[in-house]
Write an enzyme that holds these catalytic residues in place. Structure first.
Site, short mmCIF file in Angstrom:
data_model
loop_
_atom_site.label_atom_id
_atom_site.label_comp_id
_atom_site.label_asym_id
_atom_site.label_seq_id
_atom_site.Cartn_x
_atom_site.Cartn_y
_atom_site.Cartn_z
N GLU A 126 -28.98 -27.01 -13.60
CA GLU A 126 -28.89 -25.54 -13.46
C GLU A 126 -30.18 -24.90 -13.00
OE1 GLU A 126 -28.00 -24.14 -17.38
OE2 GLU A 126 -25.88 -24.63 -17.19
N CYS A 184 -45.89 5.13 -15.73
CA CYS A 184 -46.80 5.69 -16.73
C CYS A 184 -47.05 4.74 -17.89
CB CYS A 184 -46.24 7.02 -17.22
SG CYS A 184 -46.29 8.21 -15.89
N1 LLP Z 1 -29.86 -22.34 -17.54
C1 LLP Z 1 -29.98 -21.48 -18.58
C2 LLP Z 1 -29.01 -21.54 -19.66
C3 LLP Z 1 -31.03 -20.56 -18.59
O1 LLP Z 1 -31.17 -19.73 -19.62
C4 LLP Z 1 -31.96 -20.52 -17.51
C5 LLP Z 1 -33.06 -19.55 -17.51
C6 LLP Z 1 -31.76 -21.40 -16.44
C7 LLP Z 1 -30.71 -22.31 -16.49
C8 LLP Z 1 -32.63 -21.40 -15.21
O2 LLP Z 1 -33.97 -21.63 -15.45
P1 LLP Z 1 -34.97 -21.76 -14.19
O3 LLP Z 1 -34.52 -22.96 -13.38
O4 LLP Z 1 -34.87 -20.53 -13.41
O5 LLP Z 1 -36.30 -21.96 -14.79
N2 LLP Z 1 -37.58 -14.26 -16.62
C9 LLP Z 1 -38.35 -15.47 -16.75
C10 LLP Z 1 -37.50 -16.70 -16.71
C11 LLP Z 1 -36.39 -16.70 -17.76
C12 LLP Z 1 -35.48 -17.90 -17.68
C13 LLP Z 1 -34.31 -17.76 -18.59
N3 LLP Z 1 -33.36 -18.82 -18.50
C14 LLP Z 1 -39.44 -15.48 -15.67
O6 LLP Z 1 -39.51 -14.53 -14.87
O7 LLP Z 1 -40.26 -16.39 -15.61
#
Ligand code: LLP
Length: 409
Positions: free
Chosen positions: A270, A339
């Protein structure tokens, strides 16, 4: 891939800024497709469920669908939107997080596999959706991430069913007549070091072990989902992870454990960030330059409402001027119009001080950029432009006053 966005020259950025206004996000289809190919090559046996929370721009979703990937949805609306963009039901997994009954009803109506991680949620879902398909998200106490807020397994994490509750979960599934079709985990986001890779692989091996134990009890499962989390380089000296070494080790272990391919669960991954981070930039215009004490404040029309990662996690994003000026470099703080003193896009950047009206490009902003943007201070979320085969188009327009306020026109 650092060529993008420099393949677009200053005149073109300035023309886009004039035509569409600023700030806006811009995505390059060729970078997006290149990252998709990396993942397909590195994990040749896996099915990809793109974590659309990272970027749900319609043009991005369409490009991901063209790659033959599915979707990891974490809310009923993400799931609904994926279906409405043409993803087929079997390729969309809903992963719930403290879901209400209403949320579970919405998911049941969509007919998706519900991936749940609390005994109560499984029990309630069993009442709402008799005979439905479920997966269990487990927490094997192995978590990692670029910031404590994005570690999604282990002691401090609200996610996942701990193994001591697995037995009871299987009993609930049986008692409620649900069908267990898969096991899942996601340990965290922004995994970029060798240590992160080791934790991720250890967790995946742990999930394979648990899957085999569960299969011994309930029979073959259709999938095992090892999550996402692969990091990308934000700083010039940081490298995007070499996925091949993650994929090889993972897939070798899968085949070793299930030598008979006909009884092997499908392997799902994922990724979110890895696929979309590098294809996106945020383009802003310098609004006000101010010198105070020993600092140069470069104010832009983008801020924490457009890209919250620097304010929220202290994340680094490269910032460059579309038109590079001559002059001495100074220590610049690039900030927005919100702000709050935390409204920062970049701190202490050594650069030639841009002039008011100049166009700046904030790089590696395709993941969790627009997706986390807000209308804080009643400011509009930016437009999103998509660049494909030499053509620009508006994939999602800038929000209007009426949309932001909810006021009728
Ligand atoms: N699967 C699940 C169940 C997840 O919760 C997430 C991300 C992913 C896959 C994908 O993860 P990735 O491959 O994108 O690392 N807002 C934060 C990142 C939060 C990720 C939350 N879950 C940032 O800007 O670094």
């Amino acid at each position: 891939m650092r060529d993008w966005p420099s393949t677009i020259d200053a005149e073109q950025w300035e023309a886009l800024a004039r035509t569409h206004g600023t700030p806006f996000y811009a995505y390059d289809a060729s970078v997006l497709h290149a990252r998709c190919s990396d993942v397909s090559r590195a994990f040749s046996q896996a099915e990809v469920r793109y974590a659309m929370k990272a970027n749900a721009c319609p043009a991005v979703l369409d490009a991901i669908r063209e790659e033959g990937f599915g979707i990891d949805a974490v809310s009923p609306w993400e799931a609904r939107y994926a279906l409405s963009r043409g993803f087929d039901r079997e390729s969309v997994l809903y992963t719930g997080n403290f879901p209400s009954d209403d949320e579970l009803r919405e998911v049941a109506a969509l007919g998706l596999v519900a991936n749940l991680d609390a005994l109560s949620a499984l029990d309630r879902y069993g009442v709402i959706a008799k005979g439905a398909r479920v997966a269990i998200r487990v927490d094997l106490e192995e978590g990692a991430g670029h910031h404590p807020h994005v570690v999604t397994a282990g002691d401090e994490s609200k996610f996942g069913l701990t193994l001591d509750a697995l037995d009871e979960a299987l009993q609930i599934i049986e008692r409620r007549g649900l069908r267990l079709v898969g096991l899942h985990q996601h340990i965290g986001s922004g995994l970029s070091t060798d240590e992160h890779r080791a934790v991720w692989l250890r967790a995946a091996m742990g999930l394979f072990d648990v899957t085999q134990r569960v299969e011994a009890r309930v029979g073959p499962l259709s999938f095992v989902d090892v999550g996402g989390g692969f990091g990308v380089g934000y700083r010039d000296d940081e490298r995007t992870v070499e996925l091949a070494s993650w994929g090889d080790e993972l897939e070798r272990a899968l085949v070793e454990r299930w030598p008979d391919a006909s009884r092997r669960p499908a392997l799902w991954i994922e990724p979110g960030r890895y696929l979309v981070a590098e294809c996106g930039v945020l383009v802003a215009r310098v609004s006000t330059v101010k010198r105070a004490r020993d600092r140069v404040w470069v104010g832009t029309d983008a801020g924490m409402h457009s890209l919250v990662r620097p304010a929220m996690y202290g994340s680094y994003h490269p910032v460059t001027a579309a038109r590079v000026r001559e002059g001495a470099r100074e220590r610049c703080f690039i900030v927005g119009p919100i702000c709050e003193s935390g409204d920062v896009l970049a701190e202490e950047r050594s650069m030639v001080v841009p002039r008011e009206g100049d166009v700046l490009i904030v790089g590696v902003a395709g993941a969790y950029g627009y997706a986390m943007a807000s209308t804080y201070n009643l400011r509009a979320r930016p437009a999103e432009l998509f660049y494909d085969r030499g053509e620009w188009r508006v994939a999602r327009p800038r929000e209007t006053y009426e949309r932001v306020t909810g006021e009728a026109t």
